[in-house]
Design a protein around this motif. Sequence first.
Motif, mmCIF file in Angstrom:
data_model
loop_
_atom_site.group_PDB
_atom_site.id
_atom_site.type_symbol
_atom_site.label_atom_id
_atom_site.label_comp_id
_atom_site.label_asym_id
_atom_site.label_seq_id
_atom_site.Cartn_x
_atom_site.Cartn_y
_atom_site.Cartn_z
ATOM 1 N N GLN A 161 3.584 8.848 6.011
ATOM 2 C CA GLN A 161 3.585 7.415 5.716
ATOM 3 C C GLN A 161 4.968 6.882 5.352
ATOM 4 N N ALA B 169 6.214 11.565 2.359
ATOM 5 C CA ALA B 169 4.937 11.271 1.713
ATOM 6 C C ALA B 169 3.869 11.061 2.774
ATOM 7 N N THR B 170 2.725 11.741 2.595
ATOM 8 C CA THR B 170 1.532 11.411 3.374
ATOM 9 C C THR B 170 0.679 10.474 2.505
ATOM 10 N N ASP B 171 -0.590 10.347 2.806
ATOM 11 C CA ASP B 171 -1.440 9.482 1.979
ATOM 12 C C ASP B 171 -1.561 9.998 0.550
ATOM 13 N N ASP B 172 -1.493 11.322 0.388
ATOM 14 C CA ASP B 172 -1.769 11.863 -0.942
ATOM 15 C C ASP B 172 -0.918 13.080 -1.308
ATOM 16 N N HIS B 173 0.130 13.349 -0.551
ATOM 17 C CA HIS B 173 0.911 14.557 -0.812
ATOM 18 C C HIS B 173 2.386 14.279 -0.548
ATOM 19 N N ALA B 174 3.239 15.002 -1.258
ATOM 20 C CA ALA B 174 4.683 14.892 -1.042
ATOM 21 C C ALA B 174 5.256 16.288 -0.840
ATOM 22 N N HIS C 292 0.831 -1.201 0.000
ATOM 23 C CA HIS C 292 0.000 0.000 0.000
ATOM 24 C C HIS C 292 0.866 1.253 0.000
ATOM 25 N N GLU C 293 2.066 1.179 0.600
ATOM 26 C CA GLU C 293 2.937 2.357 0.608
ATOM 27 C C GLU C 293 3.384 2.702 -0.813
ATOM 28 N N GLY C 294 3.782 1.679 -1.541
ATOM 29 C CA GLY C 294 4.262 1.928 -2.894
ATOM 30 C C GLY C 294 3.204 2.490 -3.812
ATOM 31 N N LEU C 295 1.935 2.230 -3.487
ATOM 32 C CA LEU C 295 0.853 2.652 -4.378
ATOM 33 C C LEU C 295 0.183 3.947 -3.946
ATOM 34 N N LEU C 296 0.692 4.574 -2.906
ATOM 35 C CA LEU C 296 0.127 5.878 -2.534
ATOM 36 C C LEU C 296 0.284 6.834 -3.704
ATOM 37 N N GLN C 297 -0.799 7.507 -4.038
ATOM 38 C CA GLN C 297 -0.778 8.432 -5.189
ATOM 39 C C GLN C 297 -0.585 9.846 -4.656
ATOM 40 N N LEU C 298 0.549 10.434 -4.979
ATOM 41 C CA LEU C 298 0.908 11.744 -4.437
ATOM 42 C C LEU C 298 0.660 12.800 -5.494
ATOM 43 N N ASN C 299 -0.230 13.742 -5.176
ATOM 44 C CA ASN C 299 -0.561 14.738 -6.193
ATOM 45 C C ASN C 299 -0.715 16.132 -5.611
ATOM 46 N N LYS D 133 -2.071 12.688 -12.633
ATOM 47 C CA LYS D 133 -2.675 12.551 -11.306
ATOM 48 C C LYS D 133 -1.595 12.458 -10.240
ATOM 49 N N GLY D 134 -0.372 12.772 -10.615
ATOM 50 C CA GLY D 134 0.729 12.671 -9.663
ATOM 51 C C GLY D 134 1.513 11.398 -9.883
ATOM 52 N N MET D 135 2.252 11.001 -8.877
ATOM 53 C CA MET D 135 3.056 9.780 -8.971
ATOM 54 C C MET D 135 2.819 8.925 -7.740
ATOM 55 N N THR D 136 2.947 7.618 -7.917
ATOM 56 C CA THR D 136 3.003 6.733 -6.758
ATOM 57 C C THR D 136 4.447 6.716 -6.261
ATOM 58 N N LEU D 137 4.639 6.182 -5.069
ATOM 59 C CA LEU D 137 6.005 6.083 -4.547
ATOM 60 C C LEU D 137 6.848 5.141 -5.403
ATOM 61 N N ARG E 78 3.100 17.662 -11.105
ATOM 62 C CA ARG E 78 2.315 17.641 -9.877
ATOM 63 C C ARG E 78 3.215 17.713 -8.640
ATOM 64 N N CYS E 79 2.601 17.560 -7.465
ATOM 65 C CA CYS E 79 3.382 17.762 -6.235
ATOM 66 C C CYS E 79 4.525 16.768 -6.134
ATOM 67 N N ALA E 80 4.292 15.540 -6.566
ATOM 68 C CA ALA E 80 5.356 14.540 -6.490
ATOM 69 C C ALA E 80 6.513 14.921 -7.411
#
Lengths: 59, 500
Positions: free
Chosen positions: B329, B284-289, A52-59, B212-216, B168-170
């Motif tokens: 996170q 990284a949080t749930d949705d922001h970097a 789940h960490e790797g798939l966090l979508q950061l935007n 939509k940004g990037m995943t980790l 995006r933010c990432a």
Amino acid sequence: VNIPTAQEEFSRLVELASDLDQAAQSLPPEERESYANAQQSVVEARRSAEVHEGLLQLN
Amino acid sequence: LDAKDWVDPDTHGWVLHPQTDDDWAGIVGQYAPDHPVPLAATIAAARANGCVSVVVENRYVDGDFRSDHAAFWSQRFEFIPPFVRRMHFFASHIEGEQLHRLPPNAGYLGYAVLRPLAAGPVGRTVVKPPPSLHSATLAVSADDVTLFGNRLSVEGAPFCQQDGEYFRCAHAAAWMCHYAAVRRGLVARQRTRMFVDATPAMLSIERPLPSKGMTLLQMQAVFGSLNQPALFYGLAKMPRVAGVEDPSPPVDGTGRAIPPGKWDTRIFSVVCRYLNSGYPVLVATDDHAFVLVGWYRDGDWIRFVVNDDQRGPYGIIDSPFEDERGTWQAIMVPLPPRVLLSGESAETAAHQTFRSLGAPAGALPQWTALAAGVADGTVSVRTLLRDASEYKHELLERALPEDAVRLLRLARLPHYVWVVEAHDRDARAAGNPCVIAEVILDSTSNDFRPRFDALLMPGLAITYPPDGGSPQAVPMGVGLWQSSLPLNIPEVPRRVRLAS
């Protein structure tokens, strides 16, 4: 009383510091184990990325 | 923003002398009407440094925005200019007549690229940290600028804002880490488009654009392509380090586990190891970097300094456990690829050595005291990653005996080394030389078995040559020497700081 010369004292320090693995044996077993556990935790942390960490979508 | 008026073909630029809060707010309102906070924070940093003149460079060709424009914005049916404006901040009064020959004491405070994008105008930006961060340890680097033939320089932590659709933010957070490394000479510069191009599409369920940004996972791929593979720390499983408290996971009133981003104090030591080394840290949080660029002590608390694309440069995080951005996170630290050993492993190995050498009966009293001090916490341990050439260069300025300097300078060291210092807390607090002992570790060795390059102890300096060479030792005194940690006075060159 046989007081070591400065050179003798230095040689003793060099001998102690030359083999750090050997020096580590002077620690109590439980302390050696705690260091080994700490090192292992670093290695484990490297393997720890959860899906789940790797798939966090950061935007 | 009116595209027709964005580029005036008849002028090089102009000078502003805002005086009131309304004057400054007018600048923010002109360029960032939809998302004013990042530009307002950028300007606030400049104003805190005494900015009285703003030079606006017209029709500036910014390589980063031009790359984005070619890849994305040029596809728009409506015209979006490919040019930007660049805003330069000065602490002295500058008139338009002086622009071709600025005075040497112009007081340059940095610059901000302004893109013709209402949703995210602030592009590449480097501004001097505000004076309130004077005592902070900051991961800053020097940036060189040419303005109308005048060569200028500013030291700061790079910042940029996302544009909401393409970058995006990432991407912005990754870029901040990248540009800091560029300015330190660690990697070659890449344009912002490359951050999007290098994002593997197969690692996301989303179509690539609008982004939509990037995943980790994607961020790690991007960092790899930038030659800065990132160490990853999932907060769900932080490493243990000798001498650092292991907090117990708490539960809430219903017995459910509380996320580690709310309580795991190991965050502080992990982050500070890399910030002390000059490397920004991505969170990284749930949705922001966002990017941590510094820290400072405030009484019993450690505050983090943050560059957040949505909030601007040099923000303050009072506590990571109560960060309104969200629950932390994961942490990523982009590092040179040859750094294989983690700071945590290096610190544990050094801690064990300090303890081991003081354990035998008949050990030197100073070694016994050091072993006791690291065990009970009266001796503080600090760990940082150094370029070995810089480390050797600065040895002369650290009040070390000549024989020890010679031994270490002639030692064969890898490009990067981990340096672990044992500090006398009182001496450090008094600003005096404070290092009791020091370990240098091979950054290319493995977390399983960190390799020692050198050891400085009271009475002894010893190196451990590679490839099975015999250890070389020279006598040392038992006095303290200067730390190689930054002393946090950005205005003064490092070597002057160390000598003072």
